[in-house]
Design a protein around this motif. Sequence first.
Motif, short mmCIF file in Angstrom:
data_model
loop_
_atom_site.label_atom_id
_atom_site.label_comp_id
_atom_site.label_asym_id
_atom_site.label_seq_id
_atom_site.Cartn_x
_atom_site.Cartn_y
_atom_site.Cartn_z
N ILE A 1 -9.56 95.86 -55.30
CA ILE A 1 -8.78 96.00 -54.07
C ILE A 1 -8.46 97.47 -53.82
CG2 ILE A 1 -6.51 95.54 -53.03
CD1 ILE A 1 -6.61 92.77 -54.33
N ASP A 2 -8.10 98.20 -54.87
CA ASP A 2 -7.79 99.62 -54.72
C ASP A 2 -8.96 100.41 -54.17
OD1 ASP A 2 -5.27 99.19 -55.68
OD2 ASP A 2 -5.69 99.93 -57.71
N ASP A 3 -10.18 100.01 -54.51
CA ASP A 3 -11.37 100.76 -54.11
C ASP A 3 -11.93 100.34 -52.76
OD1 ASP A 3 -11.37 102.31 -56.36
OD2 ASP A 3 -12.69 100.98 -57.52
N LEU A 4 -11.35 99.31 -52.14
CA LEU A 4 -11.87 98.85 -50.85
C LEU A 4 -11.63 99.91 -49.77
CD1 LEU A 4 -10.72 95.11 -50.86
CD2 LEU A 4 -13.05 95.98 -51.17
N PRO A 5 -12.60 100.14 -48.90
CA PRO A 5 -12.42 101.11 -47.81
C PRO A 5 -11.20 100.81 -46.95
CG PRO A 5 -14.72 100.50 -48.00
CD PRO A 5 -13.98 99.59 -48.92
N PHE A 6 -10.94 99.51 -46.72
CA PHE A 6 -9.79 99.14 -45.90
C PHE A 6 -8.49 99.62 -46.55
CE2 PHE A 6 -6.29 96.26 -45.00
CZ PHE A 6 -6.30 96.19 -43.61
N GLU B 1 -7.37 87.06 -51.95
CA GLU B 1 -6.71 88.26 -51.42
C GLU B 1 -7.70 89.43 -51.36
OE1 GLU B 1 -3.81 88.80 -50.15
OE2 GLU B 1 -2.73 86.95 -50.64
N ARG B 2 -8.49 89.61 -52.40
CA ARG B 2 -9.49 90.68 -52.42
C ARG B 2 -10.48 90.51 -51.28
NH1 ARG B 2 -14.39 91.81 -53.28
NH2 ARG B 2 -14.91 89.65 -53.72
N ARG B 3 -10.97 89.29 -51.09
CA ARG B 3 -11.95 89.03 -50.03
C ARG B 3 -11.32 89.24 -48.65
NH1 ARG B 3 -14.21 83.38 -52.62
NH2 ARG B 3 -15.39 84.33 -54.36
N PHE B 4 -10.03 88.91 -48.53
CA PHE B 4 -9.35 89.08 -47.25
C PHE B 4 -9.29 90.56 -46.87
CE2 PHE B 4 -5.64 89.34 -44.48
CZ PHE B 4 -5.85 88.26 -43.61
N PHE B 5 -8.87 91.40 -47.82
CA PHE B 5 -8.82 92.84 -47.54
C PHE B 5 -10.24 93.37 -47.26
CE2 PHE B 5 -4.76 93.03 -50.08
CZ PHE B 5 -3.97 93.48 -49.03
N ASP B 6 -11.20 92.90 -48.01
CA ASP B 6 -12.57 93.38 -47.86
C ASP B 6 -13.15 92.99 -46.52
OD1 ASP B 6 -14.94 94.64 -48.58
OD2 ASP B 6 -15.73 92.88 -49.63
N ALA B 7 -12.89 91.75 -46.10
CA ALA B 7 -13.46 91.26 -44.82
C ALA B 7 -12.91 92.02 -43.64
CB ALA B 7 -13.19 89.77 -44.69
N GLN B 8 -11.66 92.39 -43.70
CA GLN B 8 -11.06 93.06 -42.54
C GLN B 8 -11.58 94.48 -42.37
OE1 GLN B 8 -9.79 90.66 -41.05
NE2 GLN B 8 -9.76 89.46 -42.96
N GLY B 9 -12.08 95.05 -43.47
CA GLY B 9 -12.63 96.40 -43.37
C GLY B 9 -14.12 96.42 -43.12
N ALA B 10 -14.73 95.24 -43.04
CA ALA B 10 -16.19 95.19 -42.86
C ALA B 10 -16.62 95.61 -41.48
CB ALA B 10 -16.67 93.76 -43.15
#
Length: 499
Positions: A306-311, A490-499
């Motif tokens: 999660i910390d490394d996600l672009p979002f 939660e990780r997928r949620f943060f990742d999807a919003q930044g896609a």
Amino acid sequence: MGCGVTGPRRVPRVLSIAGTDPTGGAGIHADLKSIAANGGYGMAVVTALVAQNTQGVRSVHVPPVAFLAEQLDAVSDDVDIDAVKIGMLAGVDVIRAVADWLDRVRPPVVVLDPVMVATSGDRLLDADAVEALRGLLSRADLVTPNVPELAILAGEPAAGTWDDVLEQAIRVAAQHRVRVLAKGGHLTGQHLPDALVDPTGGTVIVTEFSGTRIETSNTHGTGCSLSSAIATLVAGSGDWANAAAESKRWLTESIRHGPELHVGVGHGPISHFAGLWNRGGIVTAPTASEVEADWWAEIAGIRADIDDLPFVRGLGDGTLDRDVFLRYLAQDALYLRDYARMLAVAASLAPTPDEQAFWAGSAQGAIAEEMSLHESWLTNADGSLRTAGLDSVTTAYLNHLLAAAARSDYHLLIAALLPCFWVYQDVGERLRPLSHPEHPYRSWLDTYADPVFAASVRQAIDIVTKAATGAGDAGRAAMREAFRASAEHERRFFDAQGA
């Protein structure tokens, strides 16, 4: 009308005064096991050192009576005793020493198991000691003789039928004004009743308990074990009939599992802890703090992702595109709508008023969050509200929570709900130092790093981890998996919003 909430159960402190058994099946060894198995704290004063095994008694060594008196005084000078169980008293002087101590201390509950004949058939008391033991009956609240011992107390031949046993028990009870537990274990046939004969109210009341013979040789120490169980249970409840009934049920279960122990070649012992082992296991449950540390470590990799996600990086440093953030908020608003409903379900399933109030308050807070923070960002210039449909990632997360709620399993549901508290606070607290007055997403960062939210998260963690400690191995494993799955959502949620 009161809600019936009570404080923690007080553990009865029960003293066994009896002889030893090196093989652990009878005497004080059986007493201590019985007391513990029935929820008491056991203490022991040794009256005699008995060289015996499952095949019989070989010899008896009686320590000086003065030392017996010192043992008794050492216990009663220091401990408030709730019940006393008396077993083997090897001789007149021993019986008199115990009688004197009872007269001085007057314990609230005294159960006398008049050990005169061992299961093996060995006679353990001489005639003078038997007469002295009869004098002890008036100091007891309950006496628990087997059929041969009842006959000795009555001064009559041993009864051959259940009706004869009851009649003898009624005569002994009336003569000595003491409750008698009449036991049918020495009779023939498959029907083995017991009965509590109670003369203490002026009229003799007989309460019978049915029983069926168990074909087993594991009967060593059954009398010791039953009397200790009754002493423990009546000390906790004050109900003699119920204590006798529950003790008989426990003893029956313990006898049934006795052969599994494979102890001795004669009359083997009962399995005092069979029920506890079968229903509770022997693995020590983790503490709430240990559960917390374990679960947090379990999702360490997810948190690092999660910390490394672009979002998340863009959210922290303020470079996140506004349209991406608004898309995230729109999905989050939709998520919170149903998340609030799941919190309400948790409130309806919660076992305590405090937990009900917490989950219900959290449900209200989730709705308020949707209406304030999200609407402040999602309101268009013309006053209309930006809307969106559920995307596949949000739908999958909600389906995971709905599945947990559909099972009406409180433990599973609250474990699944916890990451939305815990992960958001973790992210918010670590991004908050990057905030500044001109930070475009400062209101979001302030919300999830707020001390009030942190206190709410702390309470959620405490509730869930405490529930996990009492959930059993299988239940705790299911909770851990539900928690981990929600963290992954939660990780997928943060990742999807930044896609």
